[in-house]
Design an enzyme around this catalytic site. Sequence first.
Site, short mmCIF file in Angstrom:
data_model
loop_
_atom_site.label_atom_id
_atom_site.label_comp_id
_atom_site.label_asym_id
_atom_site.label_seq_id
_atom_site.Cartn_x
_atom_site.Cartn_y
_atom_site.Cartn_z
N HIS A 1 97.23 63.45 29.37
CA HIS A 1 97.39 62.20 28.62
C HIS A 1 98.26 61.97 27.92
O HIS A 1 98.74 63.07 26.89
CB HIS A 1 96.05 62.04 27.98
CG HIS A 1 96.08 60.64 27.17
ND1 HIS A 1 95.72 59.29 27.93
CD2 HIS A 1 96.60 60.30 26.04
CE1 HIS A 1 95.91 58.37 26.72
NE2 HIS A 1 96.37 58.87 25.82
N ASP B 1 83.51 52.00 25.15
CA ASP B 1 85.10 51.97 24.93
C ASP B 1 85.63 50.62 25.14
O ASP B 1 86.29 50.17 24.22
CB ASP B 1 85.89 53.03 25.45
CG ASP B 1 87.37 52.86 25.25
OD1 ASP B 1 87.55 52.99 24.14
OD2 ASP B 1 88.00 52.77 25.97
N ARG C 1 87.84 45.75 18.23
CA ARG C 1 89.00 46.21 17.40
C ARG C 1 90.20 45.57 17.45
O ARG C 1 90.74 45.10 16.58
CB ARG C 1 88.94 47.71 17.67
CG ARG C 1 88.04 48.65 17.37
CD ARG C 1 88.29 50.20 18.13
NE ARG C 1 89.46 50.83 17.81
CZ ARG C 1 90.28 51.45 18.31
NH1 ARG C 1 89.61 52.31 19.52
NH2 ARG C 1 91.40 52.08 17.93
N SER D 1 88.75 56.83 21.46
CA SER D 1 88.58 55.95 22.71
C SER D 1 89.42 56.86 23.59
O SER D 1 89.09 56.63 24.95
CB SER D 1 89.55 54.54 22.09
OG SER D 1 89.83 53.88 23.30
N LYS E 1 87.50 58.77 27.60
CA LYS E 1 87.84 58.60 28.76
C LYS E 1 88.09 59.62 29.51
O LYS E 1 87.79 60.11 30.74
CB LYS E 1 88.96 57.39 29.04
CG LYS E 1 88.35 55.94 28.64
CD LYS E 1 89.95 55.07 28.46
CE LYS E 1 90.44 55.06 27.25
NZ LYS E 1 91.21 54.00 26.95
#
Lengths: 435, 435
Positions: A82, A161, A168, A183, A187
Amino acid sequence: MRAYDLIQKKRDGAALSAGEIAWLVDGFVLGSVPDYQMAAFLMAVYFRGMTFEETAALTDAMVRSGETLDLGSLAGCAVDKHSSGGVGDNTSLVLVPLVASAGVPVPKLSGRGLGHTGGTLDKLEAIPGFNTALSEAAFVEQVERIGCAIAGQSAAMVPADAQLYALRDVTATVDSVPLIASSIMSKKLAAGASAILLDVKCGRGAFMKTASDARVLAEAMVAIGREAGRRTAAVISAMDYPLGRAVGNALEVAEAIATLRGEGPGDLEALCLVLGGWMLVLGGRAVSPEEGSEELLRRLRSGDALRKFEALVSAQGGDARVVGDPGRLPSAPLRLPVPAPAAGVVAGIDAEAVGLAAMQLGAGRTRKGEVVDPAVGVVIERPAGAAVKVGESLATIHARSEEAGLAAAREVAAAFEIAESAPAEAPVIRGVIRG
Amino acid sequence: MRAYDLIQKKRDGAALSAGEIAWLVDGFVLGSVPDYQMAAFLMAVYFRGMTFEETAALTDAMVRSGETLDLGSLAGCAVDKHSSGGVGDNTSLVLVPLVASAGVPVPKLSGRGLGHTGGTLDKLEAIPGFNTALSEAAFVEQVERIGCAIAGQSAAMVPADAQLYALRDVTATVDSVPLIASSIMSKKLAAGASAILLDVKCGRGAFMKTASDARVLAEAMVAIGREAGRRTAAVISAMDYPLGRAVGNALEVAEAIATLRGEGPGDLEALCLVLGGWMLVLGGRAVSPEEGSEELLRRLRSGDALRKFEALVSAQGGDARVVGDPGRLPSAPLRLPVPAPAAGVVAGIDAEAVGLAAMQLGAGRTRKGEVVDPAVGVVIERPAGAAVKVGESLATIHARSEEAGLAAAREVAAAFEIAESAPAEAPVIRGVIRG
């Protein structure tokens, strides 16, 4: 349990138990905890933060709100990757086939981008025919068969999420480390890989402006991975200038292909070798990141990495001829130079400004669901440290119309800082955090 | 303007403009600013606070959300009075007729109590026939005619306060000085008096536990009054022990009558003379609070104050014979003593515990809309400083049933602290803040 008491507890600076956090998240997803109570809770978290244990519990509750991917059938230790995102960040396009070519399975689920340029899915979809909507079975089968796959995350994964993020986003509670970390990691955990490498960007073109802020986020995410029993590491890398030279979807695909051919920009190749080296360590194929990087450099030179990318494109229905002939990628009708207003050395390029220029050309989206233009974007011709003469082109604008192109050229020109001498070279890698 | 930006601005510690605050409150009342955004804003205010200017702007926006009372037709400067509430606090019953008897108009709008005992309206309704639901015209006419009136606030006044309070109540954002101050003052400003005296309690039996916390709240409220062009002062008074001797609706009415006759408990009379002295200063009938107190003491002794109370009761349809014969007030069927478990001196009485015992007897309400029992309550027989023998009664419980009475007797006994010597006497008045 009452939501009121949990809001008050967080407001007063105490840590919630895992059971309390799960009750709150479950109630929010089911609708029994109303959004105004969750909004107050999120703002209290903004001010009070969360312990690693709380953040891990929040992540776990979010993961359990939806479906998860079962990668148990894969041979070998699958490694996911990521990036916290940056301008011209196409490392995933390079790393997924590169690491897979060295024998580590890379099952990568990605999102759509919001901002400067598209996300990894948008970039891949610049390749004619490329399909990012794979079923779970097709995704796993492809990873088993060729070692990698890149697809969109199903809406049935981590619904908490999506709901929390939407709240948010309208209550000014996005910029909170435990909320960002949970968050992202929810995932990654739902996507099932047994190891995760995080590339956390810092600098002017990144969400985290300083290395120390990036370190705090990286430590929170690595702690979540550790609590969830996944091998996790984070590399903190600089994002002061755009990464590589290309900013734009097809332009970044072409750059990724050049990099896989061993002919990419030095900063992009170097970062991919470091990140990939760590992925090989996490996947059990190297004992050190240096050994991993050397192995990957061999894969670049041997053509294995480029062939793996070709296999990936073919497997997902894309026109694999783009690998040998990037001219087959969509291209914009107009190319405009960005003439240097002064002579000197490029002392800096404001990554965010270049990203915004690319977005306004159509490469990115400002709202969910907008269509991105695969062809447009910006290519930097004179990177930081290069000498320039007056009138020499600093960058090339790839535009759909002259009006849009000229506007982008003005913005990109303003993003360049030209000075008398070159700036001191700052290291790209600012730190590594291991789980 | 976007609610998001205003939440973020407050979250980051900046002060909002009056226009921004008005936009937010108006939008919330109209429904264009959703409750989840207001909840996040309120929590940000909890952490960041508000400047006096912001608090005044918030109050002003709340006042403008509904109807206001026009007292322009009144001769003389009308003075309103607010107490932040405490156990056995019946000062309003004494002060309204007392100050009016000295020629200062007192138009008092009140709310229902939530907690230990009823509010001023509930106490007055213990008088058979007393009507607290006056029309605006009837209310103003009565003040013109007899100098005072006490009635319930119309729901059309300050609807923003009701809406905001309901949201604060479920999002743990009640305990915030600017939010408390604006809630109280918005109702006082809407009620139209040109001067306002605030009695801010501190101590074990009050919302604010310390004198310094009470001072912060008092200063915020006085600043709001000043910004709104009302003469405002705040007296900070101790509420460690129950005020006076009676805790319960009819019991407190009887005690107020005794006080107006000049025969009340010393602490209650002394506090009323101080508060009333300030009301005479604010109303322009005395040059110093001491001069005002002396004038009021004369009104107690002359019988003017008691006659004004009688006129008030008659004007609002109540049975004025209770003034001469308090035995006509509702009374509970059972009276139980609370025997002292040890000999010594009463060193302290936990006001909150006595208040809770009275509430459980039925004198107060735990939920909006609950009916209160006018007759039940607690009367302290041995106040702080008094010597007691073993078995002597510390207090009398006025109960509806033996079971409830015995339970209350146990709680009240536990609320008494009996020591070998008397505690040092602490002053009741802890400070005064002038606008």
